[in-house]
Write a protein that holds these residues in place. Structure first.
Motif, PDB file in Angstrom:
ATOM      1  N   GLY A 346       0.826  -1.202   0.000  1.00  0.00           N
ATOM      2  CA  GLY A 346       0.000   0.000   0.000  1.00  0.00           C
ATOM      3  C   GLY A 346       0.854   1.243   0.000  1.00  0.00           C
ATOM      4  O   GLY A 346       2.083   1.211  -0.154  1.00  0.00           O
ATOM      5  N   ASN A 347       0.214   2.383   0.183  1.00  0.00           N
ATOM      6  CA  ASN A 347       0.930   3.647   0.192  1.00  0.00           C
ATOM      7  C   ASN A 347       1.705   3.823   1.497  1.00  0.00           C
ATOM      8  O   ASN A 347       1.297   3.339   2.548  1.00  0.00           O
ATOM      9  CB  ASN A 347      -0.039   4.807   0.009  1.00  0.00           C
ATOM     10  CG  ASN A 347      -0.667   4.810  -1.369  1.00  0.00           C
ATOM     11  OD1 ASN A 347      -0.130   4.202  -2.302  1.00  0.00           O
ATOM     12  ND2 ASN A 347      -1.795   5.470  -1.505  1.00  0.00           N
ATOM     13  N   GLY A 348       2.817   4.539   1.416  1.00  0.00           N
ATOM     14  CA  GLY A 348       3.615   4.756   2.608  1.00  0.00           C
ATOM     15  C   GLY A 348       2.882   5.569   3.653  1.00  0.00           C
ATOM     16  O   GLY A 348       2.903   5.243   4.839  1.00  0.00           O
ATOM     17  N   LEU A 349       2.223   6.632   3.214  1.00  0.00           N
ATOM     18  CA  LEU A 349       1.439   7.496   4.102  1.00  0.00           C
ATOM     19  C   LEU A 349       0.104   7.784   3.439  1.00  0.00           C
ATOM     20  O   LEU A 349       0.019   7.908   2.214  1.00  0.00           O
ATOM     21  CB  LEU A 349       2.155   8.833   4.348  1.00  0.00           C
ATOM     22  CG  LEU A 349       3.325   8.910   5.317  1.00  0.00           C
ATOM     23  CD1 LEU A 349       3.840  10.344   5.354  1.00  0.00           C
ATOM     24  CD2 LEU A 349       2.954   8.453   6.700  1.00  0.00           C
ATOM     25  N   SER A 350      -0.929   7.866   4.251  1.00  0.00           N
ATOM     26  CA  SER A 350      -2.190   8.347   3.712  1.00  0.00           C
ATOM     27  C   SER A 350      -2.129   9.869   3.595  1.00  0.00           C
ATOM     28  O   SER A 350      -1.305  10.520   4.244  1.00  0.00           O
ATOM     29  CB  SER A 350      -3.356   7.933   4.616  1.00  0.00           C
ATOM     30  OG  SER A 350      -3.271   8.609   5.859  1.00  0.00           O
ATOM     31  N   LYS A 351      -2.992  10.425   2.786  1.00  0.00           N
ATOM     32  CA  LYS A 351      -2.996  11.879   2.624  1.00  0.00           C
ATOM     33  C   LYS A 351      -3.361  12.579   3.921  1.00  0.00           C
ATOM     34  O   LYS A 351      -2.822  13.646   4.248  1.00  0.00           O
ATOM     35  CB  LYS A 351      -3.984  12.267   1.521  1.00  0.00           C
ATOM     36  CG  LYS A 351      -3.925  13.738   1.143  1.00  0.00           C
ATOM     37  CD  LYS A 351      -4.817  14.041  -0.041  1.00  0.00           C
ATOM     38  CE  LYS A 351      -4.718  15.527  -0.416  1.00  0.00           C
ATOM     39  NZ  LYS A 351      -5.591  15.854  -1.568  1.00  0.00           N
ATOM     40  N   LEU A 352      -4.259  11.964   4.700  1.00  0.00           N
ATOM     41  CA  LEU A 352      -4.649  12.546   5.985  1.00  0.00           C
ATOM     42  C   LEU A 352      -3.473  12.557   6.959  1.00  0.00           C
ATOM     43  O   LEU A 352      -3.264  13.527   7.692  1.00  0.00           O
ATOM     44  CB  LEU A 352      -5.824  11.758   6.563  1.00  0.00           C
ATOM     45  CG  LEU A 352      -6.431  12.308   7.866  1.00  0.00           C
ATOM     46  CD1 LEU A 352      -6.998  13.702   7.629  1.00  0.00           C
ATOM     47  CD2 LEU A 352      -7.506  11.354   8.380  1.00  0.00           C
ATOM     48  N   GLU A 353      -2.697  11.484   6.975  1.00  0.00           N
ATOM     49  CA  GLU A 353      -1.527  11.415   7.858  1.00  0.00           C
ATOM     50  C   GLU A 353      -0.472  12.431   7.442  1.00  0.00           C
ATOM     51  O   GLU A 353       0.167  13.057   8.301  1.00  0.00           O
ATOM     52  CB  GLU A 353      -0.946  10.002   7.843  1.00  0.00           C
ATOM     53  CG  GLU A 353      -1.817   8.972   8.532  1.00  0.00           C
ATOM     54  CD  GLU A 353      -1.309   7.558   8.336  1.00  0.00           C
ATOM     55  OE1 GLU A 353      -1.698   6.671   9.105  1.00  0.00           O
ATOM     56  OE2 GLU A 353      -0.518   7.339   7.383  1.00  0.00           O
ATOM     57  N   ALA A 354      -0.289  12.598   6.140  1.00  0.00           N
ATOM     58  CA  ALA A 354       0.690  13.575   5.666  1.00  0.00           C
ATOM     59  C   ALA A 354       0.286  14.994   6.063  1.00  0.00           C
ATOM     60  O   ALA A 354       1.127  15.789   6.508  1.00  0.00           O
ATOM     61  CB  ALA A 354       0.843  13.469   4.145  1.00  0.00           C
ATOM     62  N   ASP A 355      -1.006  15.312   5.922  1.00  0.00           N
ATOM     63  CA  ASP A 355      -1.470  16.643   6.329  1.00  0.00           C
ATOM     64  C   ASP A 355      -1.299  16.847   7.833  1.00  0.00           C
ATOM     65  O   ASP A 355      -0.951  17.941   8.290  1.00  0.00           O
ATOM     66  CB  ASP A 355      -2.936  16.826   5.937  1.00  0.00           C
ATOM     67  CG  ASP A 355      -3.131  16.871   4.430  1.00  0.00           C
ATOM     68  OD1 ASP A 355      -2.142  17.188   3.731  1.00  0.00           O
ATOM     69  OD2 ASP A 355      -4.253  16.574   3.959  1.00  0.00           O
ATOM     70  N   SER A 356      -1.543  15.794   8.610  1.00  0.00           N
ATOM     71  CA  SER A 356      -1.387  15.898  10.055  1.00  0.00           C
ATOM     72  C   SER A 356       0.073  16.109  10.442  1.00  0.00           C
ATOM     73  O   SER A 356       0.384  16.913  11.331  1.00  0.00           O
ATOM     74  CB  SER A 356      -1.934  14.643  10.736  1.00  0.00           C
ATOM     75  OG  SER A 356      -1.683  14.670  12.117  1.00  0.00           O
ATOM     76  N   LEU A 357       0.988  15.419   9.776  1.00  0.00           N
ATOM     77  CA  LEU A 357       2.411  15.557  10.093  1.00  0.00           C
ATOM     78  C   LEU A 357       2.942  16.940   9.738  1.00  0.00           C
ATOM     79  O   LEU A 357       3.886  17.426  10.364  1.00  0.00           O
ATOM     80  CB  LEU A 357       3.214  14.477   9.372  1.00  0.00           C
ATOM     81  CG  LEU A 357       3.046  13.046   9.900  1.00  0.00           C
ATOM     82  CD1 LEU A 357       3.813  12.061   9.033  1.00  0.00           C
ATOM     83  CD2 LEU A 357       3.525  12.952  11.347  1.00  0.00           C
ATOM     84  N   ARG A 358       2.363  17.567   8.735  1.00  0.00           N
ATOM     85  CA  ARG A 358       2.786  18.941   8.405  1.00  0.00           C
ATOM     86  C   ARG A 358       2.536  19.892   9.570  1.00  0.00           C
ATOM     87  O   ARG A 358       3.269  20.870   9.747  1.00  0.00           O
ATOM     88  CB  ARG A 358       2.044  19.431   7.163  1.00  0.00           C
ATOM     89  CG  ARG A 358       2.495  18.793   5.858  1.00  0.00           C
ATOM     90  CD  ARG A 358       1.860  19.481   4.659  1.00  0.00           C
ATOM     91  NE  ARG A 358       2.280  18.867   3.408  1.00  0.00           N
ATOM     92  CZ  ARG A 358       1.614  17.904   2.793  1.00  0.00           C
ATOM     93  NH1 ARG A 358       0.465  17.456   3.322  1.00  0.00           N
ATOM     94  NH2 ARG A 358       2.051  17.382   1.665  1.00  0.00           N
ATOM     95  N   ASP A 359       1.501  19.599  10.362  1.00  0.00           N
ATOM     96  CA  ASP A 359       1.172  20.461  11.499  1.00  0.00           C
ATOM     97  C   ASP A 359       1.873  20.041  12.776  1.00  0.00           C
ATOM     98  O   ASP A 359       2.058  20.868  13.677  1.00  0.00           O
ATOM     99  CB  ASP A 359      -0.347  20.447  11.739  1.00  0.00           C
ATOM    100  CG  ASP A 359      -1.124  21.020  10.570  1.00  0.00           C
ATOM    101  OD1 ASP A 359      -0.584  21.919   9.883  1.00  0.00           O
ATOM    102  OD2 ASP A 359      -2.260  20.566  10.338  1.00  0.00           O
ATOM    103  N   THR A 360       2.248  18.792  12.892  1.00  0.00           N
ATOM    104  CA  THR A 360       2.799  18.288  14.154  1.00  0.00           C
ATOM    105  C   THR A 360       4.324  18.201  14.162  1.00  0.00           C
ATOM    106  O   THR A 360       4.904  17.985  15.231  1.00  0.00           O
ATOM    107  CB  THR A 360       2.214  16.899  14.475  1.00  0.00           C
ATOM    108  OG1 THR A 360       2.438  16.017  13.364  1.00  0.00           O
ATOM    109  CG2 THR A 360       0.725  17.002  14.751  1.00  0.00           C
ATOM    110  N   LEU A 361       4.975  18.341  13.015  1.00  0.00           N
ATOM    111  CA  LEU A 361       6.440  18.397  12.975  1.00  0.00           C
ATOM    112  C   LEU A 361       6.842  19.869  12.998  1.00  0.00           C
ATOM    113  O   LEU A 361       6.760  20.564  11.994  1.00  0.00           O
ATOM    114  CB  LEU A 361       6.983  17.692  11.728  1.00  0.00           C
ATOM    115  CG  LEU A 361       6.617  16.210  11.578  1.00  0.00           C
ATOM    116  CD1 LEU A 361       7.261  15.624  10.328  1.00  0.00           C
ATOM    117  CD2 LEU A 361       7.026  15.423  12.817  1.00  0.00           C
TER     118      LEU A 361
END
Length: 377
Positions: A346-361
């Motif tokens: 499957g995909n390495g990251l979901s789009k939702l997880e990627a958007d969340s990481l942009r805010d939490t990193l």
């Protein structure tokens, strides 16, 4: 109603009160060793033990009895005194679970303030030096001089005095910025264990240098400076304004999570809003594959089960390293949702997880200049 702490520096004349005296006049401790403070007739706030000391230290001239000027941080846990001890909001369940997991380390008082008595000030410095050595593995004179606001010469004299008292041992190494660091002696480990109420591992050796990883001396010194300075942060008038209230060191985090699948962060802190943040020290350039592996592990720690922290703070002493890390993060968070993960499928990251990481990193640049001037100049 709870009194509001004055911002006037003249009203913040600190008069030291021992913990035993404050505890006897406070509400009784609960089963977790925390103190309940009455904020409203129907609501009680539960705080860690050391936070109660920190909040009840300031006393104004008008307080003749035991009325202390107090301000309650936003990380307090509201408990309904007219019902059972359940949290009033389900959205804080994850953060409360995280706090419970790290609570024994969050309860250690790492806040330093000088007392009116030189004897009590020296005793507090002695306790903090021993606890720092136990939690980080080493004590650096640079860090001690910054935390205690003393000259480097006085810091060395004080640490050498602890060596004479058999609490610390001197390790001379050219890898340290001062050419030396201090590690725990057996008596110091016993003393630290008594102060923290936590077992302190100690490895007896005829050569103190074998008790510390000399390759990470600078890294550990910078990390201890960042975590301690965040607690000691204050306004221009000297009023305390901590960036976080407590922390878990890298050594302690590794003992909690020894598995190789867990990202070994450099620290975990309790933020002002009650959230739990990991601290990652970025002082060197890394390859893109290394950043990719870190992002996967951050995703597992933030969105996985069990959840380890809510967000990640990146700190360091180089703007160039920060810029390079940010560039790789932007690329990877754009690419990974469309990239296949060969190991899991499957995909390495979901789009939702990627958007969340942009805010939490999150990149914190507050410590960049101090780190450069103290450790690299």
């Amino acid at each position: 109603m709870l009194a509001t702490r004055s911002r006037d520096a003249s009203s913040l004349r600190m008069q030291h009160q021992s913990w035993q005296g404050i505890e006897s006049r406070s509400r009784p401790l609960d089963a977790n060793g925390r103190v309940a403070l009455l904020v409203h007739p129907s609501v009680t706030c539960v705080v860690p033990r050391w936070q109660c000391v920190y909040l009840l230290t300031y006393r104004t001239k008008s307080a003749e009895q035991t009325k202390f000027v107090t301000s309650v941080p936003s990380c307090l846990e509201p408990v309904n005194t007219q019902g059972d001890d359940t949290m009033t909001s389900d959205r804080n369940t994850d953060s409360n679970t995280l706090r419970n997991r790290y609570q024994r380390y969050f309860d250690i008082n790492m806040f330093y303030h000088p007392c009116n008595s030189n004897r009590l000030t020296g005793q507090r410095r002695r306790e903090l030096c021993v606890i720092i050595a136990a939690r980080f593995g080493i004590v650096s004179p640079i860090v001690i001089s910054e935390v205690f606001q003393m000259t480097r010469r006085k810091a060395l004299l004080f640490l050498n005095k602890l060596v004479d008292e058999k609490l610390l041992e001197l390790v001379v190494t050219h890898r340290a910025c001062d050419g030396r660091v201090y590690v725990l002696a057996y008596a110091g480990a016993s003393y630290a264990s008594e102060l923290m109420k936590i077992d302190v591992p100690f490895r007896s050796s005829s050569h103190p240098s074998t008790q510390v990883n000399l390759n990470s001396v600078v890294h550990d010194s910078i990390l201890s400076y960042v975590l301690l300075s965040g607690i000691q942060n204050c306004y221009a008038d000297g009023t305390p304004n901590p960036l976080w209230y407590a922390f878990v060191s890298e050594l302690e985090f590794r003992r909690l999570y020894p598995a190789s699948a867990v990202k070994k962060v450099d620290g975990v802190v309790l933020c002002n809003d009650g959230s739990i943040a990991a601290v990652e020290l970025e002082n060197s350039f890394k390859r893109k594959t290394q950043h990719q592996e870190s992002i996967y592990k951050f995703r597992d720690a933030i969105h996985g089960n069990p959840k380890l922290y809510d967000k990640v703070f990146f700190v360091g002493g180089s703007d160039k390293v920060f810029a390079d890390t940010k560039r790789f993060h932007r690329q990877l968070l754009d690419e990974l949702p469309h990239k296949q993960d060969r190991k899991k499928g499957g995909n390495g990251l979901s789009k939702l997880e990627a958007d969340s990481l942009r805010d939490t990193l999150i990149f914190r640049t507050k410590f960049t200049s101090p780190i450069t001037s103290l450790f690299y100049s």
